[in-house]
Design a protein around this motif. Structure first.
Motif, short mmCIF file in Angstrom:
data_model
loop_
_atom_site.label_atom_id
_atom_site.label_comp_id
_atom_site.label_asym_id
_atom_site.label_seq_id
_atom_site.Cartn_x
_atom_site.Cartn_y
_atom_site.Cartn_z
N ASP A 23 -7.48 -4.69 2.65
CA ASP A 23 -7.66 -4.54 1.20
C ASP A 23 -8.03 -5.86 0.56
O ASP A 23 -8.65 -5.90 -0.49
N SER A 24 -7.62 -6.96 1.20
CA SER A 24 -7.98 -8.27 0.68
C SER A 24 -7.80 -9.29 1.78
O SER A 24 -7.08 -9.05 2.76
N ARG A 37 -3.10 -5.59 3.89
CA ARG A 37 -3.26 -4.21 3.48
C ARG A 37 -2.16 -3.92 2.47
O ARG A 37 -1.01 -4.33 2.67
N SER A 46 -6.92 -9.57 -4.83
CA SER A 46 -6.77 -8.12 -4.85
C SER A 46 -6.34 -7.67 -6.24
O SER A 46 -6.75 -6.61 -6.72
#
Ligand code: ZN
Length: 147
Positions: free
Chosen positions: A28-29, A47, A140
């Motif tokens: 996710d980042s 994540r 994120s």
């Protein structure tokens, strides 16, 4: 066992067999960190599940302290909420940079890192992973806001 022995043992152990080493794909980042004073380089991928870091990995090359610190950090923050991670980061930062600061009990194994403050030039080696993780989490957060 006093903190100095713990320091030596934990750093050696995590450097020899780093936990959560590698890369999450997809993540996710992620963020890269570099400590030019020592040459340490880290890549951290995370994540996320809401405000929780559900999983993370690190990879990179660096001195024993930078690798051990990243390995211990990943173990410590996996599954934790952003708030709790920010709290841990604050505690670690205090322990690393303030010579007489007491070592909080809730640091657990991370307390071993307090040994690094005996070697001020290595503090950046130990804190690199935390700054890199923060960068990944901030990125994120920025992404979530613009969506
Ligand atoms: Zn280093």
């Amino acid at each position: 066992m006093d903190l100095k022995d713990l320091y030596r043992e934990v750093i050696l152990d995590h450097n020899k067999s780093p936990r959560l080493y590698g890369k999450l794909e997809p993540a996710d980042s992620s963020a890269d960190g570099h400590n030019p004073l020592c040459g340490d380089r880290l890549h951290i991928s995370v994540r996320l599940d809401g405000d929780r870091v559900s999983d993370l990995r690190f990879e990179g090359k660096g001195c024993a302290i930078s690798v051990a610190s990243a390995s211990m950090m990943c173990e410590a923050v996996k599954g934790k909420r952003r708030d709790d991670i920010a709290h841990l980061f604050h505690e670690i930062h205090t322990v690393l940079t303030q010579h007489d600061a007491p070592v909080p009990e809730d640091l657990g194994k991370l307390a071993a890192l307090s040994g690094v403050r005996e070697f001020p030039v290595r503090v950046k080696c130990a804190s690199l992973c935390w700054h890199t993780l923060n960068a990944a989490l901030e990125r994120s957060a920025a992404t979530v806001k613009t969506e």
